[in-house]
Design a protein around this motif. Structure first.
Motif, PDB file in Angstrom:
ATOM      1  N   GLY A   1      -7.106  -1.019   2.321  1.00 44.11           N
ATOM      2  CA  GLY A   1      -6.586  -2.299   1.870  1.00 44.11           C
ATOM      3  C   GLY A   1      -6.903  -3.422   2.829  1.00 44.11           C
TER       4      GLY A   1
ATOM      5  N   HIS B   1      -1.881  -1.141  -3.787  1.00 44.93           N
ATOM      6  CA  HIS B   1      -2.955  -0.222  -3.428  1.00 44.93           C
ATOM      7  C   HIS B   1      -2.400   1.201  -3.429  1.00 44.93           C
TER       8      HIS B   1
ATOM      9  N   THR C   1      -5.470   4.812   2.581  1.00 45.09           N
ATOM     10  CA  THR C   1      -5.151   3.806   1.579  1.00 45.09           C
ATOM     11  C   THR C   1      -4.791   2.487   2.250  1.00 45.09           C
TER      12      THR C   1
ATOM     13  N   LEU D   1     -12.637  -0.521  -3.114  1.00 42.69           N
ATOM     14  CA  LEU D   1     -11.422  -0.993  -3.780  1.00 42.69           C
ATOM     15  C   LEU D   1     -11.643  -1.309  -5.255  1.00 42.69           C
TER      16      LEU D   1
ATOM     17  N   ALA E   1       0.845  -1.193   0.000  1.00 43.38           N
ATOM     18  CA  ALA E   1       0.000   0.000   0.000  1.00 43.38           C
ATOM     19  C   ALA E   1       0.878   1.240   0.000  1.00 43.38           C
TER      20      ALA E   1
END
Length: 466
Positions: A444, A403, A440, A452, A274
């Protein structure tokens, strides 16, 4: 690197004490962590040493501290921390019925040694092993790589402070990102191993860290993974499939770790990162304002770079000066008016700055021309080393998901495209609309298909391959 949930510095006026939810951003490196004072570090160590219910000694291979935390307590701690990461709020409030831990968890501090490839040193390092209570036989294993902390002790292994039943984890003193991983994975039947990194944790002995330095970061994570697996076996468990997870600085470390493990033919079932900064030169160009990017599709504005990004740049310069023996790099790279402040900060991470003096931003910290021409041999060597350590152009032969937030203060979405375009068919990008750096990461772990872009969260994805 990782960004704080808090607002950016407001020039020189951000030094006052604030409530828990608004910890001074200058004391929070990208991900979390207050730049604790020495007194704070000492008191935390004393509390840890005296915490009731903590087991010491030969619990298992490499384990020197252990405690058990109930699923209910993990859920309560996550519920308290959730709003600090969910800024702006792109997720509904934490729901223990839907996302709660199902297992109590044993937390173990692991102690081992690692070698610093850049210097040849052999150092004692610590880490965390989290194991679901009641699991027998094989257990899937997550290797978690934490993000940047601008303190020395907000590390994964400090979750063993929960041995004290009265201890409450805080954003200013603990690794809340590790709490989320423990609750999400160990609370759902996975083992979790996390390194504290060189220069961090209870055994640093005054040594500086190795921030975004590839060799030592990879070596530490590999050695802690091996030590954690030995400890698992000593507890009667067998690691099965290996999965990797990291955020921000930890996302870069995770990509490096993935590469190193695959180079050794070690199977990796799935990797999730991420807010990754893959190309360090590109990141520095962005943080200094030397490079800009177009707005993400569908957006009309983008968050400004936070002032405290300069602190992370100072730590990177200090780390490269130390690991690669670039003596004098901090002075050669930083403008004269900020040199003493930077040298003091690199030494102790004290966020005690003179309010009467200007505070450097990413665009004012470095000497003029740093990214345009040769300004000093050490500066040039630093930029070459950054380039050698990038992770943008790796071919992935095992599944990896990136991500990235469309409102991430530190990692612009365009900075992820290099790794996605070069990564091959196993590399997948997952944009998170409206997500800050912290949001973020949180999305995730706890988001769903609506957040998402139709994808599963990391837990669901890992469950599908475990």
């Amino acid at each position: 690197m990782a960004l704080p949930a808090n607002a950016a510095l407001q020039g020189q006026n951000a030094g006052a004490a604030t409530p828990e939810a608004d910890v001074d951003p200058r004391r929070r490196a990208f991900v979390l962590g207050a730049g604790a004072t020495l007194a704070g570090l000492a008191s935390a160590g004393a509390a840890q040493a005296q915490a009731p219910g903590r087991r010491r000694g030969s619990v298992g291979a490499g384990i020197d501290l252990s405690c058990r935390v109930s699923a209910e307590r993990l859920n309560a701690q996550v519920a308290k921390a959730f709003p600090l990461f969910n800024k702006p709020a792109i997720l509904p409030s934490f729901d223990a019925q839907k996302d709660g831990a199902r297992f109590d968890v044993e937390l173990h501090r692991i102690v081992t040694s690692t070698e610093v490839p850049e210097t040849g040193e052999r150092l004692k390092v610590s880490g965390l092993l989290a194991v679901p209570v009641g699991i027998k036989g094989e257990v899937p294993l997550v290797s978690w790589q934490h993000g940047t902390i601008l303190s020395f002790d907000q590390v994964p292994s400090n979750l063993t402070r929960l041995a004290d039943p009265a201890y409450e984890l805080t954003d200013a003193a603990d690794s809340l990102e590790t709490l989320f991983n423990v609750q999400r994975f160990a609370g759902r039947g996975y083992a979790v191993i996390a390194a504290d990194y060189v220069g961090k944790g209870p055994f640093r002995n005054g040594r500086g860290e190795a921030y975004a330095v590839k060799g030592v970061s990879v070596r530490t994570c590999i050695d802690m993974l091996a030590a954690g697996q030995d400890a698992l076996r000593s507890l009667g468990l067998r690691p099965s499939k290996l999965l990797l997870h990291g955020w921000s600085q930890g996302a870069l470390n995770t990509q490096w770790l993935h590469q190193a493990l695959r180079a050794r033919s070690r199977p990796v079932a799935a990797t999730a990162v991420a807010s990754p900064f893959n190309d360090l030169n590109e990141a520095w160009a962005f943080w200094t304002g030397f490079q800009t990017f177009a707005l993400p599709t569908g957006t009309t504005s983008y968050p400004a770079l936070p002032d405290w990004i300069s602190l992370c740049m100072i730590v990177a310069l200090g780390s490269y000066e130390l690991q690669y023996k670039l003596d004098g790099l901090l002075r050669s790279a930083i403008r004269p008016e900020f040199q003493e402040m930077a040298l003091a900060y690199w030494k102790d991470y004290r966020a005690e700055f003179d309010p009467g003096k200007p505070f450097p931003t990413g665009s004012t910290l470095l000497v003029p021309g740093f990214l345009e021409r040769a300004t000093d041999d050490r500066n040039s060597a630093f930029l070459r080393l950054l380039a050698a350590n990038r992770a943008s152009y790796w071919h992935y032969d095992a599944p990896i998901r990136f991500h990235y937030g469309l409102a991430d203060e530190a990692i612009h979405p365009a900075m992820v495209s290099r790794a996605l375009s070069a990564g091959g068919r196993f590399a997948t990008g997952i944009p998170v609309a409206g997500a800050s750096h912290r949001a973020t990461f949180l999305a995730g772990l706890y988001g769903d298909a609506s957040t998402l872009g139709g994808s599963q969260n990391v837990l669901g994805w890992f469950d599908s391959v475990r």
